[in-house]
Structure formats: C-alpha cells, structure tokens
Design a protein around this motif. Sequence first.
Motif, mmCIF file in Angstrom:
data_model
loop_
_atom_site.group_PDB
_atom_site.id
_atom_site.type_symbol
_atom_site.label_atom_id
_atom_site.label_comp_id
_atom_site.label_asym_id
_atom_site.label_seq_id
_atom_site.Cartn_x
_atom_site.Cartn_y
_atom_site.Cartn_z
ATOM 1 N N GLY A 54 14.395 42.117 45.228
ATOM 2 C CA GLY A 54 13.587 43.584 44.210
ATOM 3 C C GLY A 54 12.529 43.821 45.802
ATOM 4 O O GLY A 54 11.323 44.271 44.877
ATOM 5 N N ARG A 55 13.004 43.200 46.339
ATOM 6 C CA ARG A 55 11.448 43.277 47.100
ATOM 7 C C ARG A 55 11.871 43.772 48.619
ATOM 8 O O ARG A 55 13.260 44.570 48.949
ATOM 9 N N GLY A 56 10.468 44.165 49.585
ATOM 10 C CA GLY A 56 11.591 44.755 50.950
ATOM 11 C C GLY A 56 11.908 46.154 51.185
ATOM 12 O O GLY A 56 13.434 46.107 51.438
ATOM 13 N N ALA A 57 11.224 46.688 50.084
ATOM 14 C CA ALA A 57 12.321 48.016 50.237
ATOM 15 C C ALA A 57 11.937 49.217 51.606
ATOM 16 O O ALA A 57 10.653 48.226 52.336
ATOM 17 N N ARG A 58 13.007 49.565 52.309
ATOM 18 C CA ARG A 58 12.093 50.074 53.697
ATOM 19 C C ARG A 58 12.998 51.395 52.927
ATOM 20 O O ARG A 58 14.075 52.068 52.670
ATOM 21 N N TYR A 59 12.724 52.872 54.012
ATOM 22 C CA TYR A 59 12.543 54.078 53.818
ATOM 23 C C TYR A 59 12.686 54.257 55.206
ATOM 24 O O TYR A 59 12.322 54.054 56.081
ATOM 25 N N ALA A 60 14.486 55.656 55.370
ATOM 26 C CA ALA A 60 13.945 56.597 56.645
ATOM 27 C C ALA A 60 12.890 56.915 56.821
ATOM 28 O O ALA A 60 11.877 56.848 55.486
ATOM 29 N N GLU A 61 12.912 57.402 58.404
ATOM 30 C CA GLU A 61 11.066 57.758 58.727
ATOM 31 C C GLU A 61 11.042 58.806 57.407
ATOM 32 O O GLU A 61 9.793 59.938 57.283
ATOM 33 N N SER A 62 11.878 60.221 57.308
ATOM 34 C CA SER A 62 11.899 61.483 57.088
ATOM 35 C C SER A 62 11.908 60.993 55.519
ATOM 36 O O SER A 62 11.341 62.498 55.065
ATOM 37 N N VAL A 63 11.974 60.278 54.829
ATOM 38 C CA VAL A 63 11.779 60.185 53.608
ATOM 39 C C VAL A 63 10.725 59.017 53.257
ATOM 40 O O VAL A 63 9.836 59.438 51.817
ATOM 41 N N GLN A 64 10.195 58.383 54.319
ATOM 42 C CA GLN A 64 9.036 57.839 53.760
ATOM 43 C C GLN A 64 7.563 57.955 53.233
ATOM 44 O O GLN A 64 6.844 59.081 53.937
ATOM 45 N N ASN A 73 9.760 62.950 45.934
ATOM 46 C CA ASN A 73 8.207 63.882 45.594
ATOM 47 C C ASN A 73 8.097 64.076 46.616
ATOM 48 O O ASN A 73 8.466 64.308 47.695
ATOM 49 N N ARG A 74 7.198 65.771 46.391
ATOM 50 C CA ARG A 74 7.135 66.589 47.352
ATOM 51 C C ARG A 74 8.670 66.968 47.866
ATOM 52 O O ARG A 74 8.484 66.715 49.844
ATOM 53 N N LEU A 75 9.354 67.763 47.785
ATOM 54 C CA LEU A 75 11.017 67.990 48.096
ATOM 55 C C LEU A 75 10.737 68.812 48.908
ATOM 56 O O LEU A 75 10.621 69.750 49.225
ATOM 57 N N LYS A 76 12.122 68.740 50.076
ATOM 58 C CA LYS A 76 11.564 70.441 51.325
ATOM 59 C C LYS A 76 13.390 70.481 51.815
ATOM 60 O O LYS A 76 14.118 69.922 51.039
ATOM 61 N N SER A 77 13.365 71.539 51.847
ATOM 62 C CA SER A 77 14.506 72.197 51.712
ATOM 63 C C SER A 77 15.812 71.509 52.441
ATOM 64 O O SER A 77 17.015 71.187 52.768
ATOM 65 N N GLU A 78 15.175 70.304 53.683
ATOM 66 C CA GLU A 78 15.821 69.497 54.864
ATOM 67 C C GLU A 78 16.186 67.973 53.008
ATOM 68 O O GLU A 78 16.794 67.757 54.118
ATOM 69 N N ASP A 79 15.226 67.755 52.133
ATOM 70 C CA ASP A 79 16.258 66.876 50.937
ATOM 71 C C ASP A 79 17.404 67.632 50.739
ATOM 72 O O ASP A 79 18.423 66.284 50.126
#
Length: 126
Positions: A55-65, A84-90
């Motif tokens: 349950g630790r060490g969550a990682r994210y792509a740069e585009s959604v960080q 949150n703060r969704l964009k069309s590219e999501d």
Amino acid sequence: QLRLVASGGGLVQSGGSLRVSCTASGFRLDEYGIGWFRQVPGKDREWVSCMNSGGRGARYAESVQGRFTISRDLNKGTMDLQMNRLKSEDTAVYYCAAERLGGCRRSAPEDDFEIWGQGTQVTVPR
C-alpha cells in the motif's frame, strides 16, 4: 477465479473530476501490486499509476502526476483511481490490473500484470 470488475467512468467536462474503481474477487489486494492503464484507439496501452502490495510507493505517469490518486480499500476489496482536473487528453478506456509479485514499477509493461479488469470509458470533451 481471480477477477477484477470495473465500475465508474463516464463523461465529464474539462476541469472536472471522476473516479474509476475495480472490485477484486478471488484474491486479496494486499497480496498483489495494483496498477492502472489507459488506452485510446490506435495506440498502445499506457501505464498510468501503480501501488505495491504494502500500500505504499504509489507512482504516477508524468502526464497525471498531481491530478490523479491511486488508492485501495482492503475491507471492500476495491481499488480506485481518483482523477481531478481532467483534460481532453485523458479521454481513454481505463483498465485496472494486479500483479502477483506485489511490486510497482514506473512505466511497468502490461506483461507484469496477470489480472485485468474489463475496462471503463472516460470521456472528457474538448
């Protein structure tokens, strides 16, 4: 049978929020690493986020960080991706996944994951 069943998703305006979830059956989420991927037509499935079995060490792509958050609820057997703060590219079909080794590698390939949800559509109009 080891399964992940997706729910959530839908249509949301740019700047809005949405949560996608998956419910696990046949296995415990604290014994597996979990991840989220997304795919648009004509492109490869893209790694979005992951969390290890502890349950630790969550990682994210740069585009959604900074906009997306991965979580899990062991009591309910669910894993979530809060967006949150969704964009069309999501806009994409979002897939949940789980991997038996329990790890979480940035940009992990699909082959790391053995169990997959069926995918759920998220649409953010331009």
